[in-house]
Write an enzyme that holds these catalytic residues in place. Structure first.
Site, PDB file in Angstrom:
ATOM      1  N   GLY A   8      48.532  64.682  23.839  1.00  0.00           N
ATOM      2  CA  GLY A   8      49.825  64.299  23.251  1.00  0.00           C
ATOM      3  C   GLY A   8      50.137  65.289  22.146  1.00  0.00           C
ATOM      4  O   GLY A   8      49.485  65.285  21.103  1.00  0.00           O
ATOM      5  N   ALA A   9      51.101  66.182  22.416  1.00  0.00           N
ATOM      6  CA  ALA A   9      51.420  67.234  21.431  1.00  0.00           C
ATOM      7  C   ALA A   9      52.737  66.931  20.724  1.00  0.00           C
ATOM      8  O   ALA A   9      53.476  67.825  20.346  1.00  0.00           O
ATOM      9  CB  ALA A   9      51.480  68.589  22.128  1.00  0.00           C
ATOM     10  N   GLY A  10      53.023  65.640  20.559  1.00  0.00           N
ATOM     11  CA  GLY A  10      54.233  65.227  19.837  1.00  0.00           C
ATOM     12  C   GLY A  10      54.028  65.349  18.336  1.00  0.00           C
ATOM     13  O   GLY A  10      53.215  66.163  17.871  1.00  0.00           O
ATOM     14  N   GLY A  13      50.262  64.383  17.293  1.00  0.00           N
ATOM     15  CA  GLY A  13      49.278  65.296  17.872  1.00  0.00           C
ATOM     16  C   GLY A  13      49.398  66.697  17.290  1.00  0.00           C
ATOM     17  O   GLY A  13      48.397  67.304  16.883  1.00  0.00           O
ATOM     18  N   ASP A  32      49.813  68.277  26.621  1.00  0.00           N
ATOM     19  CA  ASP A  32      50.934  67.344  26.796  1.00  0.00           C
ATOM     20  C   ASP A  32      51.431  67.456  28.234  1.00  0.00           C
ATOM     21  O   ASP A  32      51.167  68.447  28.917  1.00  0.00           O
ATOM     22  CB  ASP A  32      52.068  67.686  25.824  1.00  0.00           C
ATOM     23  N   ARG A  81      58.930  52.607  22.297  1.00  0.00           N
ATOM     24  CA  ARG A  81      59.699  51.599  23.035  1.00  0.00           C
ATOM     25  C   ARG A  81      61.144  52.050  23.160  1.00  0.00           C
ATOM     26  O   ARG A  81      61.745  52.487  22.186  1.00  0.00           O
ATOM     27  CB  ARG A  81      59.619  50.279  22.285  1.00  0.00           C
ATOM     28  N   ARG A  87      57.991  44.491  25.478  1.00  0.00           N
ATOM     29  CA  ARG A  87      56.690  44.867  24.912  1.00  0.00           C
ATOM     30  C   ARG A  87      55.641  45.019  26.011  1.00  0.00           C
ATOM     31  O   ARG A  87      54.787  45.886  25.941  1.00  0.00           O
ATOM     32  CB  ARG A  87      56.216  43.781  23.942  1.00  0.00           C
ATOM     33  N   ASN A 119      49.585  53.540  19.732  1.00  0.00           N
ATOM     34  CA  ASN A 119      49.783  52.118  19.461  1.00  0.00           C
ATOM     35  C   ASN A 119      50.109  51.346  20.738  1.00  0.00           C
ATOM     36  O   ASN A 119      50.655  51.929  21.674  1.00  0.00           O
ATOM     37  CB  ASN A 119      50.924  51.956  18.449  1.00  0.00           C
ATOM     38  N   HIS A 174      45.748  46.589  13.130  1.00  0.00           N
ATOM     39  CA  HIS A 174      46.771  47.510  12.626  1.00  0.00           C
ATOM     40  C   HIS A 174      48.151  46.939  12.951  1.00  0.00           C
ATOM     41  O   HIS A 174      48.835  47.375  13.847  1.00  0.00           O
ATOM     42  CB  HIS A 174      46.580  48.874  13.304  1.00  0.00           C
TER      43      HIS A 174
END
Ligand code: APR
Length: 311
Positions: A8-10, A13, A32, A81, A87, A119, A174
């Site tokens: 994940g290179a967002g 990341g 990614d 989301r 959810r 998450n 969390h």
């Protein structure tokens, strides 16, 4: 040189890669699904290294082969989301993304230690454990360092002291039910409960609990990433340097604090073996009640996961 692969290179990341590269801790691979993006970010970061004199090698890729022989795998891949998405749908999508990231990387790095950031954190760490079948020492969730750092920042602002004088311990899941320990948290050794009047302390605790949401509301698109990614870099450093650092992280519970078969934020010792030990604090009745409430909400999320994927 050690090797860390980030899936994940967002925002989270790539920023984790930045903090890690700057420390010259390990070579970094940024993976990614988006074509070109991790390659571009990786190259940009590589070109920054001469300016600060670091010999870190950074590689962006779409190919899991490039993650081979990593010492640490950091999972930040996922989606936020979207409008109209339930959810459960989000949980299912992120579970598929994280499950694939975990099993694919494990194939190429059979000895890696996993740090999970996606998450819902506790549940994604739980999924990673179930999907890989690895011992709990090798799957750790990032959350407690971040939540505790938020509380430390708010305490330091309110008291007008250095952040270095402030120690805070935020445990539990969390989410909104996280448990800031106001008795164990202190300013230069003075428990926060003694330092602040009750209303001030309550305001700090509430702001900490809603810390993630406060930033989402400001950013409008996306969520926090500077502090989450730095927390993750601290965990990687503690493991690679075998520091035996005690910090709050999400760990797999096997009877500690009366909890079993779930991930939960507790103080752990991080060293070369990963999550080497869970530290058990003595909790008072009020803290115990908060712990139980938080555990119930994490369990609920674990159950929701089990209803959308088979573990
Ligand atoms: N494989 C690899 N990468 C993926 C995949 C996949 N199957 N699916 C999505 N991604 C990538 C996206 O392309 C994106 O670049 O994951 C990245 C997520 O980055 P951002 O959307 O910028 O989200 P970020 O803010 O980094 O948060 C990532 O960490 O803190 C948590 O709540 C946060 O769950 C979220 C995660």
């Amino acid at each position: 040189m050690k090797k860390i692969s980030i899936i994940g290179a967002g925002n989270t990341g790539a920023t984790a890669a930045h903090w890690l590269a700057e420390r010259e801790l390990a070579d970094v691979v940024l993976l990614d699904v988006v074509e070109g993006m991790p390659q571009g970010k990786g190259l940009d970061m590589l070109e920054a290294m001469p300016i600060i004199g670091r010999d870190t090698h950074i590689l962006g890729t779409n190919n899991y082969e490039d993650t081979k022989n990593s010492d640490i795998i950091i999972i930040t891949a996922g989606i936020a989301r979207k409008p109209g998405m339930s959810r459960e749908d989000l949980l299912k999508t992120n579970a598929e993304i994280v499950g694939k990231a975990a099993t694919e990387t494990l194939k190429h790095s059979p000895n890696a230690i996993f740090i999970v950031l996606t998450n819902p954190l506790d549940t994604m760490a739980y999924l990673t454990k179930k999907a890989t079948g690895l011992p709990r020492s090798r799957i750790i969730g990032q959350a407690g360092i971040l939540d505790s750092a938020r509380m430390r920042a708010f305490v330091a602002l309110e008291a007008g002291v250095s952040v270095e004088n402030v120690q805070c311990y935020v445990l539990g899941g969390h989410g909104d039910e996280m448990v800031p320990l106001t008795h164990h948290s202190n300013i230069a050794g003075i428990p926060l409960k003694e330092y602040f009047p009750a209303d001030k302390l309550e305001a700090i605790v509430n702001r900490t609990r809603k810390g993630g949401g406060e930033i989402v509301n400001l950013l409008k698109t996306g969520s926090a990433y500077y502090a989450p990614s730095l927390a993750c870099a601290q965990m990687a450093e503690a493991i690679l340097e075998d520091k035996k650092l005690i910090v709050p992280c999400a760990a797999y519970m096997d009877g500690e604090y009366g909890l079993k078969d779930m991930y939960f934020g507790v103080p752990v010792m991080l060293g070369a073996g990963g999550m080497e030990k869970i530290i058990e604090y003595k909790l008072d009745a009020e803290e115990k009640a908060l712990f139980e409430k938080s555990a119930a909400s994490v369990r609920e999320s674990h159950e929701a996961l089990k209803s959308v994927v088979s573990l």
